[in-house]
Design an enzyme around this catalytic site. Sequence first.
Site, short mmCIF file in Angstrom:
data_model
loop_
_atom_site.label_atom_id
_atom_site.label_comp_id
_atom_site.label_asym_id
_atom_site.label_seq_id
_atom_site.Cartn_x
_atom_site.Cartn_y
_atom_site.Cartn_z
N HIS A 226 -7.63 -5.15 -5.84
CA HIS A 226 -7.10 -4.09 -5.30
C HIS A 226 -7.99 -3.41 -4.40
O HIS A 226 -7.82 -2.37 -3.90
CB HIS A 226 -6.91 -3.05 -6.52
CG HIS A 226 -5.55 -2.44 -6.58
ND1 HIS A 226 -4.58 -2.57 -7.39
CD2 HIS A 226 -5.09 -1.08 -5.84
CE1 HIS A 226 -3.65 -1.66 -7.27
NE2 HIS A 226 -4.07 -0.72 -6.15
N LYS B 225 0.30 -9.77 -9.49
CA LYS B 225 -0.87 -9.34 -8.40
C LYS B 225 -2.05 -8.66 -9.17
O LYS B 225 -1.65 -7.53 -10.18
CB LYS B 225 -0.45 -8.32 -7.46
CG LYS B 225 -1.60 -7.69 -6.72
CD LYS B 225 -0.87 -6.95 -5.48
CE LYS B 225 -1.95 -6.47 -4.36
NZ LYS B 225 -2.36 -5.17 -5.01
N GLY C 252 -4.59 -5.43 3.25
CA GLY C 252 -4.15 -4.03 3.03
C GLY C 252 -4.43 -3.05 4.11
O GLY C 252 -3.88 -2.34 5.13
N GLN D 2 6.87 -4.41 -4.45
CA GLN D 2 5.65 -4.49 -5.34
C GLN D 2 6.04 -3.59 -6.38
O GLN D 2 6.59 -2.49 -6.28
CB GLN D 2 4.48 -4.11 -4.57
CG GLN D 2 3.25 -3.81 -5.63
CD GLN D 2 3.28 -2.53 -6.05
OE1 GLN D 2 3.40 -1.30 -5.55
NE2 GLN D 2 2.59 -1.99 -7.28
N ARG E 257 -10.66 -0.88 -5.13
CA ARG E 257 -10.18 0.46 -5.38
C ARG E 257 -10.09 1.00 -7.00
O ARG E 257 -9.86 1.82 -7.14
CB ARG E 257 -8.82 0.78 -4.50
CG ARG E 257 -8.90 0.55 -3.27
CD ARG E 257 -7.65 0.63 -2.67
NE ARG E 257 -6.63 1.83 -2.85
CZ ARG E 257 -6.72 3.07 -2.48
NH1 ARG E 257 -7.59 3.28 -1.41
NH2 ARG E 257 -5.91 3.72 -2.82
N THR F 53 0.87 -1.31 -0.02
CA THR F 53 -0.13 0.13 -0.06
C THR F 53 0.83 1.45 0.04
O THR F 53 1.95 1.48 0.85
CB THR F 53 -0.85 -0.13 1.07
OG1 THR F 53 -0.16 -0.03 2.48
CG2 THR F 53 -2.10 -1.09 1.11
C1 LIG Z 1 -4.42 2.99 0.68
C2 LIG Z 1 -4.20 2.08 -0.22
C3 LIG Z 1 -3.06 1.95 -1.27
C4 LIG Z 1 -2.54 0.97 -2.13
N1 LIG Z 1 -1.58 1.12 -2.73
C5 LIG Z 1 -1.19 -0.03 -3.62
C6 LIG Z 1 -0.09 -0.02 -4.31
O1 LIG Z 1 0.82 0.90 -4.31
N2 LIG Z 1 0.49 -1.01 -5.20
C7 LIG Z 1 -0.55 -2.39 -5.13
O2 LIG Z 1 -0.24 -3.20 -5.81
N3 LIG Z 1 -1.71 -2.12 -4.16
C8 LIG Z 1 -1.97 -1.26 -3.52
N4 LIG Z 1 -3.36 -1.35 -3.00
C9 LIG Z 1 -4.16 -2.59 -2.91
C10 LIG Z 1 -3.48 -3.40 -1.95
O3 LIG Z 1 -2.41 -4.07 -2.08
C11 LIG Z 1 -4.43 -4.56 -1.68
O4 LIG Z 1 -4.72 -5.39 -2.76
C12 LIG Z 1 -5.54 -4.35 -0.88
O5 LIG Z 1 -5.58 -3.27 -0.12
C13 LIG Z 1 -6.55 -5.55 -0.59
O6 LIG Z 1 -7.79 -5.09 0.08
P1 LIG Z 1 -8.13 -4.83 1.67
O7 LIG Z 1 -7.68 -3.60 1.58
O8 LIG Z 1 -9.53 -4.81 1.53
O9 LIG Z 1 -7.45 -5.89 2.46
C14 LIG Z 1 -3.60 -0.21 -2.11
C15 LIG Z 1 -4.65 -0.23 -1.02
C16 LIG Z 1 -4.90 0.68 -0.14
C17 LIG Z 1 -6.04 0.50 0.59
#
Ligand SMILES: Cc1cc2nc3c(=O)[nH]c(=O)nc-3n(C[C@H](O)[C@H](O)[C@H](O)COP(=O)(O)O)c2cc1C
Length: 395
Positions: A283, A259, A337, A132, A286, A83
Amino acid sequence: MSDRVKEALNVFDLREMAKDRLPKWLFEYVDRGTEDEVALRNNRAAFERIKLKTQVLVDVSQRNQEITLFGKQHKMPLGISPTGPAGMLYYKGEIELARAAKAAGIPFTLATGSQTSMEEVARVVGGTLWFQLYMWSDVRMSHILVERAKNAGFEALVVTVDGPVDSHREYNIRNGYTVPFSYNRKNTSAVLAKPGWFFSVLMRYWMTTGMPRRENYPEGMKEKFTHVSSAERKTKNDTLAWNDLKVLRDMWPGKLLVKGILTPKDAQLAVAHGADGVIVSNHGGRNFDSSMAPIEALAPIVDAVGDRTTVIVDSGFRRGSDVVKALAIGAKLVMVGRSTLWGTTVGGEAGAARALQFYHEEISRTLAYLGCPSVADLTRDCLELVGASHTPAAM
Ligand SMILES: Cc1cc2nc3c(=O)[nH]c(=O)nc-3n(C[C@H](O)[C@H](O)[C@H](O)COP(=O)(O)O)c2cc1C
């Protein structure tokens, strides 16, 4: 552990505490989804549609949730997803989060966009570290990061492939939150409303290293949080194709994980191009609002590639029982995350550790109800019903 952190009884309590602490634009940036937030809600709703079968009068006094992943033992079947903003939620948040992961004996994934460099995390914390990677339009820039991650001793490269274009997060616009950040009346008043965060995070950076930057960006591309450059925009690359993964495979000697996979076909392609594992993920809801919940996409993917590769899953996991459901379907690891980000916000390492502790206790309790002494005993026979479209018989 601070009293505040101790008061939390589950990860949702940590979320409420994080909400109290952060400026609205930052809390919502972490918390919310995209467009109508259908995927975000469905990630959670999908777990409610899956039931687990209890088994009584089994001796479950010795419960074990250790797993072996890529030849290495981990204390629980959980990992930390990458994240970007941990370092904006807490001073040096990535270090805190990585420390909590190391203490819990689980993998930690550092994001390309993090505020602490991969070299610093490796030097100061160590543990099982994954990096990542986002691919820039100029892929040579990404290749520099791959070399650095290799030299810093990261064990796995997690290539995120589910963001060919920017997502549309309307709340960011309404909150006056832009990337890169620019001050305006809305976001500044939100900061002033949260002096605890302002002094302990932002002021602390100002007084030490200066405004946070994306420390993994190659020299010349590192940006302050407030600085605009075209480099940031170029991390979304709509020209990427499977051949780009092949190039990474040739460069990267460690484990290569892809991923953002949601279909058996893409999982098969990832394996065909040399991936050691796939992370089934939307993700965290998101990016694409019409995406499937990963927990519902999981079974067909395990069936297609589970005997040839390591299937990992994330998105929406908030309870130990959610984790158990994914393991029963056939995932080897679940990643989280937001839960640990909320914990980090509230109490740094102790807050993230508290979130991990909840998962540990809840997994243990779930195993007891299932009459399963070990996570290794979990199979699809433990499931009552998986989603609307996958009956246990079809799985
Ligand atoms: C604030 C935030 C920033 C994130 N940034 C990235 C990132 O830079 N790279 C990435 O592969 N996933 C990113 N993700 C996705 C997370 O790796 C992950 O897939 C996701 O948070 C999992 O869901 P959960 O938050 O419900 O556990 C981000 C998620 C959040 C909440």
